[in-house]
Design an enzyme around this catalytic site. Structure first.
Site, PDB file in Angstrom:
ATOM      1  N   LYS A 269       0.843  -1.206   0.000  1.00  0.00           N
ATOM      2  CA  LYS A 269       0.000   0.000   0.000  1.00  0.00           C
ATOM      3  C   LYS A 269       0.876   1.253   0.000  1.00  0.00           C
ATOM      4  O   LYS A 269       2.043   1.209   0.443  1.00  0.00           O
ATOM      5  CB  LYS A 269      -0.952   0.043   1.195  1.00  0.00           C
ATOM      6  CG  LYS A 269      -0.296   0.092   2.585  1.00  0.00           C
ATOM      7  CD  LYS A 269      -0.003   1.490   3.095  1.00  0.00           C
ATOM      8  CE  LYS A 269       0.688   1.494   4.451  1.00  0.00           C
ATOM      9  NZ  LYS A 269       1.698   2.507   4.641  1.00  0.00           N
TER      10      LYS A 269
ATOM     11  N   PRO B  86       9.640  -4.111  -0.680  1.00  0.00           N
ATOM     12  CA  PRO B  86      10.801  -3.865   0.180  1.00  0.00           C
ATOM     13  C   PRO B  86      10.423  -3.863   1.665  1.00  0.00           C
ATOM     14  O   PRO B  86       9.285  -3.557   2.037  1.00  0.00           O
ATOM     15  CB  PRO B  86      11.313  -2.499  -0.269  1.00  0.00           C
ATOM     16  CG  PRO B  86      10.235  -1.894  -1.086  1.00  0.00           C
ATOM     17  CD  PRO B  86       9.390  -3.005  -1.615  1.00  0.00           C
ATOM     18  N   VAL B  87      11.403  -4.226   2.493  1.00  0.00           N
ATOM     19  CA  VAL B  87      11.183  -4.431   3.934  1.00  0.00           C
ATOM     20  C   VAL B  87      11.416  -3.119   4.697  1.00  0.00           C
ATOM     21  O   VAL B  87      12.305  -2.342   4.337  1.00  0.00           O
ATOM     22  CB  VAL B  87      12.171  -5.521   4.426  1.00  0.00           C
ATOM     23  CG1 VAL B  87      12.065  -5.735   5.922  1.00  0.00           C
ATOM     24  CG2 VAL B  87      11.920  -6.829   3.679  1.00  0.00           C
ATOM     25  N   ALA B  88      10.619  -2.886   5.750  1.00  0.00           N
ATOM     26  CA  ALA B  88      10.719  -1.667   6.584  1.00  0.00           C
ATOM     27  C   ALA B  88      10.752  -0.425   5.711  1.00  0.00           C
ATOM     28  O   ALA B  88      11.610   0.439   5.821  1.00  0.00           O
ATOM     29  CB  ALA B  88      11.938  -1.734   7.503  1.00  0.00           C
TER      30      ALA B  88
ATOM     31  N   GLY C 297       7.637   1.379   4.665  1.00  0.00           N
ATOM     32  CA  GLY C 297       6.437   2.226   4.692  1.00  0.00           C
ATOM     33  C   GLY C 297       5.403   1.776   3.691  1.00  0.00           C
ATOM     34  O   GLY C 297       4.484   2.516   3.340  1.00  0.00           O
TER      35      GLY C 297
ATOM     36  N   ALA D 278       3.811  -1.408   4.040  1.00  0.00           N
ATOM     37  CA  ALA D 278       2.996  -2.435   4.715  1.00  0.00           C
ATOM     38  C   ALA D 278       3.284  -3.851   4.225  1.00  0.00           C
ATOM     39  O   ALA D 278       2.390  -4.701   4.223  1.00  0.00           O
ATOM     40  CB  ALA D 278       1.495  -2.117   4.597  1.00  0.00           C
ATOM     41  N   GLY D 279       4.529  -4.115   3.837  1.00  0.00           N
ATOM     42  CA  GLY D 279       4.884  -5.452   3.351  1.00  0.00           C
ATOM     43  C   GLY D 279       4.623  -6.540   4.391  1.00  0.00           C
ATOM     44  O   GLY D 279       4.003  -7.563   4.086  1.00  0.00           O
ATOM     45  N   GLY D 280       5.066  -6.328   5.621  1.00  0.00           N
ATOM     46  CA  GLY D 280       4.869  -7.322   6.685  1.00  0.00           C
ATOM     47  C   GLY D 280       3.389  -7.506   7.001  1.00  0.00           C
ATOM     48  O   GLY D 280       2.914  -8.629   7.190  1.00  0.00           O
ATOM     49  N   SER D 281       2.647  -6.393   7.021  1.00  0.00           N
ATOM     50  CA  SER D 281       1.205  -6.467   7.298  1.00  0.00           C
ATOM     51  C   SER D 281       0.483  -7.223   6.184  1.00  0.00           C
ATOM     52  O   SER D 281      -0.455  -7.989   6.444  1.00  0.00           O
ATOM     53  CB  SER D 281       0.607  -5.053   7.390  1.00  0.00           C
ATOM     54  OG  SER D 281       1.250  -4.333   8.407  1.00  0.00           O
TER      55      SER D 281
ATOM     56  N   ASP E 126      -2.108  -1.858  10.150  1.00  0.00           N
ATOM     57  CA  ASP E 126      -2.365  -1.856   8.696  1.00  0.00           C
ATOM     58  C   ASP E 126      -2.953  -3.174   8.186  1.00  0.00           C
ATOM     59  O   ASP E 126      -3.332  -3.266   7.015  1.00  0.00           O
ATOM     60  CB  ASP E 126      -1.056  -1.609   7.929  1.00  0.00           C
ATOM     61  CG  ASP E 126      -0.598  -0.159   8.025  1.00  0.00           C
ATOM     62  OD1 ASP E 126      -1.444   0.717   8.278  1.00  0.00           O
ATOM     63  OD2 ASP E 126       0.611   0.080   7.826  1.00  0.00           O
TER      64      ASP E 126
HETATM   65  O1  C5P Z   1       0.384  -1.292  14.572  1.00  0.00           O
HETATM   66  P1  C5P Z   1       1.798  -1.536  14.200  1.00  0.00           P
HETATM   67  O2  C5P Z   1       2.420  -2.668  14.962  1.00  0.00           O
HETATM   68  O3  C5P Z   1       2.025  -1.645  12.724  1.00  0.00           O
HETATM   69  O4  C5P Z   1       2.581  -0.223  14.641  1.00  0.00           O
HETATM   70  C1  C5P Z   1       3.989  -0.162  14.744  1.00  0.00           C
HETATM   71  C2  C5P Z   1       4.361   0.966  15.686  1.00  0.00           C
HETATM   72  O5  C5P Z   1       3.994   2.230  15.127  1.00  0.00           O
HETATM   73  C3  C5P Z   1       3.638   0.917  17.025  1.00  0.00           C
HETATM   74  O6  C5P Z   1       4.356   0.151  17.948  1.00  0.00           O
HETATM   75  C4  C5P Z   1       3.598   2.368  17.426  1.00  0.00           C
HETATM   76  O7  C5P Z   1       4.827   2.727  18.007  1.00  0.00           O
HETATM   77  C5  C5P Z   1       3.487   3.107  16.106  1.00  0.00           C
HETATM   78  N1  C5P Z   1       2.090   3.472  15.781  1.00  0.00           N
HETATM   79  C6  C5P Z   1       1.478   4.512  16.453  1.00  0.00           C
HETATM   80  N2  C5P Z   1       0.178   4.841  16.161  1.00  0.00           N
HETATM   81  C7  C5P Z   1      -0.509   4.181  15.199  1.00  0.00           C
HETATM   82  C8  C5P Z   1       0.106   3.110  14.493  1.00  0.00           C
HETATM   83  C9  C5P Z   1       1.405   2.791  14.813  1.00  0.00           C
HETATM   84  O8  C5P Z   1       2.082   5.151  17.315  1.00  0.00           O
HETATM   85  N3  C5P Z   1      -1.753   4.518  14.931  1.00  0.00           N
END
Ligand code: C5P
Length: 323
Positions: A11, A99-101, A103, A105-108, A141
């Site tokens: 995404k 690509p990893v990490a 932005g 949402a690859g892992g999600s 995500d």
């Molecule tokens: O939900 P997810 O595990 O993908 O989020 C990763 C990190 O991003 C969370 O641990 C949090 O630090 C931050 N986050 C946040 N507010 C959100 C989504 C993510 O602070 N709405």
């Protein structure tokens, strides 16, 4: 069926506004999320053991308990103990293209594919919203990745209002291969710098949410006004990520080429993207950026927006095994 192969699209964020703080420590967000064609493929195959085994040959993908796809399988096994006991474990193979990490949402997306795949393999017949409820426990995500398309996401990012699908819109994605940004770091840094401006009372949050609901970007998406979408691209996390990574700012500038509707960082970065109205323009942008920044560490992709989330790659991905 013994095995399933699923497509898990990435995404991009057309819009990301941090509205304020939440009691659970997360941030209250208003985002417009958009699926793109760039996708991983996830293969699931029953393995006759009582374990899930994760396979991925990408060096940046962790294979342990921290992998979101493993956590998705574990969650399903805990939720549906009898069914798991009946079917046993599965081999999960991730063919990584996102690509990893980054932005994106690859892992999600991988976790979303495991939820959808196990639901099919175990013949559970869960609804999309039941799958999304499970997904929200794994990451903010994941619910969007299950449904895909174009959506307004609020709350932590898990409350979704679908928007009419966009089409004929291309994105040139650009990322330095060796640069990864942790989402937690990006939000923590934003909080350190701008936390004093956060609102947290329910009325103010609702007011700010409504402003996005009835705001320019949602209107531009509904009208499919691509020029306006390009102008209104927005991401608050650029304020914490770009100062820490000047090369991402430079990359962002390099994408501002004639014919580009707009440029923005996706999610917590460090991927930046440029939107164009045609594939030819996107390919041209890619070539121009490649020529301007001749760095072997720079990866570029051209991908079209997509209206789908997790999908079956093919109903019969593997020939049946001989008895
Ligand atoms: O939900 P997810 O595990 O993908 O989020 C990763 C990190 O991003 C969370 O641990 C949090 O630090 C931050 N986050 C946040 N507010 C959100 C989504 C993510 O602070 N709405």
């Amino acid at each position: 069926m013994q095995s399933y192969s699923l497509i898990a699209p990435a995404k991009i964020n057309l819009y990301l506004e941090i509205l304020g703080a939440r009691p659970d420590g997360y941030h209250e967000l208003a985002m417009i999320l958009q699926s793109v064609g760039l996708a991983d493929t996830i293969d699931l195959r029953l393995n006759g053991t009582d374990k899930f085994r994760l396979h991925c040959d990408h060096p940046q993908v962790p294979l342990g308990e921290t992998n979101l796809a493993s956590r998705a399988a574990k969650l399903m096994a805990e939720q549906f103990r009898d069914v798991f006991a009946n079917y046993g474990g599965a081999d999960i193979t991730i063919h990584k293209r996102i690509p990893v990490a980054a932005g994106l949402a690859g892992g999600s997306a991988n976790a979303a594919a495991v939820l959808v795949g196990l639901d099919l393999m175990w013949e559970l017949g869960l609804t999309q919203s039941e799958l999304q409820e499970l997904g929200a426990r794994l990451g903010s995500d994941v619910p969007f990745c299950i449904a895909g398309g174009t959506a307004l996401a609020t709350g932590r990012g898990e409350e979704l209002d679908p928007l009419p699908p966009l089409s004929h819109l291309w994105a040139v994605l650009a990322k330095y291969r060796s640069l990864e940004v942790s989402t937690a770091w990006a939000y923590r840094t934003f909080r350190e710098q701008f936390g004093s401006t956060y609102v947290s009372d329910p009325e103010s949050l609702e007011d700010r949410r409504q402003r996005v609901h009835s705001g320019g970007m949602v209107g531009a998406v509904v009208r499919r006004d691509k020029a306006k979408i390009g102008q209104l691209l927005h991401n608050d996390l650029e304020r914490s990520v770009l100062p820490a990574h000047p090369q991402v700012s430079q990359l962002r500038q390099a994408l501002q080429l004639p014919g580009v509707l707009g440029v923005m960082m996706s999610g917590s970065g460090p991927t930046v993207f440029a939107l164009t109205e045609s594939e030819a323009q996107a390919l041209q942008v890619r070539e121009q950026v490649k020529a301007a920044i001749s760095d072997p560490d720079l990866d570029l992709w051209v991908t079209e927006v997509s209206s789908t989330g997790i999908q079956l790659a093919s109903p019969h991905p593997h020939p049946p095994e001989k008895p």
